[in-house]
Motif scaffolding. Structure first.
Motif, PDB file in Angstrom:
ATOM      1  N   ALA A  38     -12.887  58.365  21.166  1.00 51.37           N
ATOM      2  CA  ALA A  38     -11.753  56.525  21.408  1.00 51.37           C
ATOM      3  C   ALA A  38     -10.805  56.586  20.229  1.00 51.37           C
ATOM      4  N   LEU A  39     -10.496  56.734  19.728  1.00 54.37           N
ATOM      5  CA  LEU A  39      -9.367  56.657  18.842  1.00 54.37           C
ATOM      6  C   LEU A  39      -8.319  57.231  19.417  1.00 54.37           C
ATOM      7  N   VAL A  40      -8.428  58.564  19.912  1.00 55.99           N
ATOM      8  CA  VAL A  40      -7.210  59.392  20.243  1.00 55.99           C
ATOM      9  C   VAL A  40      -6.987  58.402  21.451  1.00 55.99           C
ATOM     10  N   ARG A  41      -7.613  58.282  22.705  1.00 57.01           N
ATOM     11  CA  ARG A  41      -7.790  57.532  23.954  1.00 57.01           C
ATOM     12  C   ARG A  41      -7.228  56.290  23.742  1.00 57.01           C
ATOM     13  N   THR A  48      -2.534  63.048  17.815  1.00 49.80           N
ATOM     14  CA  THR A  48      -2.764  64.225  17.968  1.00 49.80           C
ATOM     15  C   THR A  48      -1.655  65.732  17.962  1.00 49.80           C
ATOM     16  N   ASP A  49      -0.693  65.148  18.227  1.00 47.86           N
ATOM     17  CA  ASP A  49       0.676  65.624  18.736  1.00 47.86           C
ATOM     18  C   ASP A  49       0.674  66.993  17.825  1.00 47.86           C
ATOM     19  N   SER A  52      -1.333  56.138  14.066  1.00 48.85           N
ATOM     20  CA  SER A  52      -0.310  55.590  14.547  1.00 48.85           C
ATOM     21  C   SER A  52      -0.367  54.131  14.004  1.00 48.85           C
ATOM     22  N   PRO A  53       0.608  53.077  14.162  1.00 55.20           N
ATOM     23  CA  PRO A  53       0.489  52.118  13.455  1.00 55.20           C
ATOM     24  C   PRO A  53      -0.280  51.200  13.550  1.00 55.20           C
ATOM     25  N   GLN A  54      -0.650  51.663  15.377  1.00 55.40           N
ATOM     26  CA  GLN A  54      -1.628  50.751  15.941  1.00 55.40           C
ATOM     27  C   GLN A  54      -3.596  51.085  15.175  1.00 55.40           C
TER      28      GLN A  54
END
Length: 236
Positions: A135-138, A144-145, A151-153
């Motif tokens: 969910a955090l990635v989505r 995850t690169d 991320s800042p978000q």
């Protein structure tokens, strides 16, 4: 003949420390992040208290465990998050491929509960940990690169949820930890630990049984749904 590789003796000594079934059982039990007494670990491992104490002494001397004393009681815990990551990674590598059947119904229930959701030292794992990570990635909160990174978000999301992120020590803010039941990475590091701690404090998750297994409460289903858009069925 001695090895010409200077790190070989230290690696061999570390492997020897873990190459015992009783010591391995103790290390796996301590992945719940709590301090255990020698007696508790003896019962968990199915050995005599004197045997457990001998094994724990070796693990403490080898730097894998830290010892704490309160009055007459002696407690041990994993030395740090790096040790926990090492144990979890090895457990993932050594995990069965699913062909082994638990010997009893109770063992099967415990295995299923651990697979649904558990603590991995100080962060959440199992299908629950994977659902939160996905969910955090989505949402773009977790990148995850090149490894895991908030991320800042994502930092803003944690702040909005009232989850503090202490930037101290050598521990990474976010780290991918290979899940030994799901064979996928879940969120570890400072962010993973902070999320897990907050989830317990807020009553979003509770422990079940005597193992590391956890379940999401109705409050947790609502909180994770509102914050991350995860459906309740994915948390059960």
């Amino acid at each position: 003949m001695k090895s010409r590789e200077p790190g070989a003796p230290r690696l061999a000594a570390l492997a020897a420390l873990m190459a015992d079934e009783t010591r391995a059982a103790c290390l796996l039990a301590l992945l719940d992040g709590r301090a255990w007494t020698a007696g508790e670990l003896a019962r968990h491992s199915g050995v005599a208290a004197s045997t457990a104490s001998e094994h724990l002494g070796k693990l403490v001397a080898g730097g894998l465990l830290a010892e704490e004393r309160q009055g007459r009681h002696r407690y041990v815990r994993l030395a740090d998050a790096r040790v926990a990551g090492l144990v979890e990674d090895l457990a993932a590598y050594a995990a069965p491929d699913g062909g082994e059947r638990p010997p009893t119904l109770r063992a099967a229930s415990a295995r299923d509960a651990m697979a649904r959701g558990r603590t991995c030292y100080d962060h959440l794992a199992g299908r629950l940990g994977i659902a939160l990570t996905d969910a955090l990635v989505r949402r773009g909160d977790l990148q995850t690169d090149t490894g895991f990174a908030l991320s800042p978000q994502g930092v803003d999301l944690f702040a909005a949820l009232g989850i503090g992120l202490e930037r101290s020590g050598r521990r990474p803010m976010a780290r991918a930890c290979l899940d030994w039941t799901e064979r996928l990475p879940h969120l570890a590091g400072t962010a993973g630990a902070a999320l897990c701690s907050h989830a317990f404090d807020a009553g979003w998750v509770v422990r079940i049984g005597s193992e590391r297994a956890v379940r999401v409460t109705p409050d947790g289903e609502r909180a994770f749904g509102d914050a991350l858009g995860i459906g309740a069925e994915s948390l059960r």
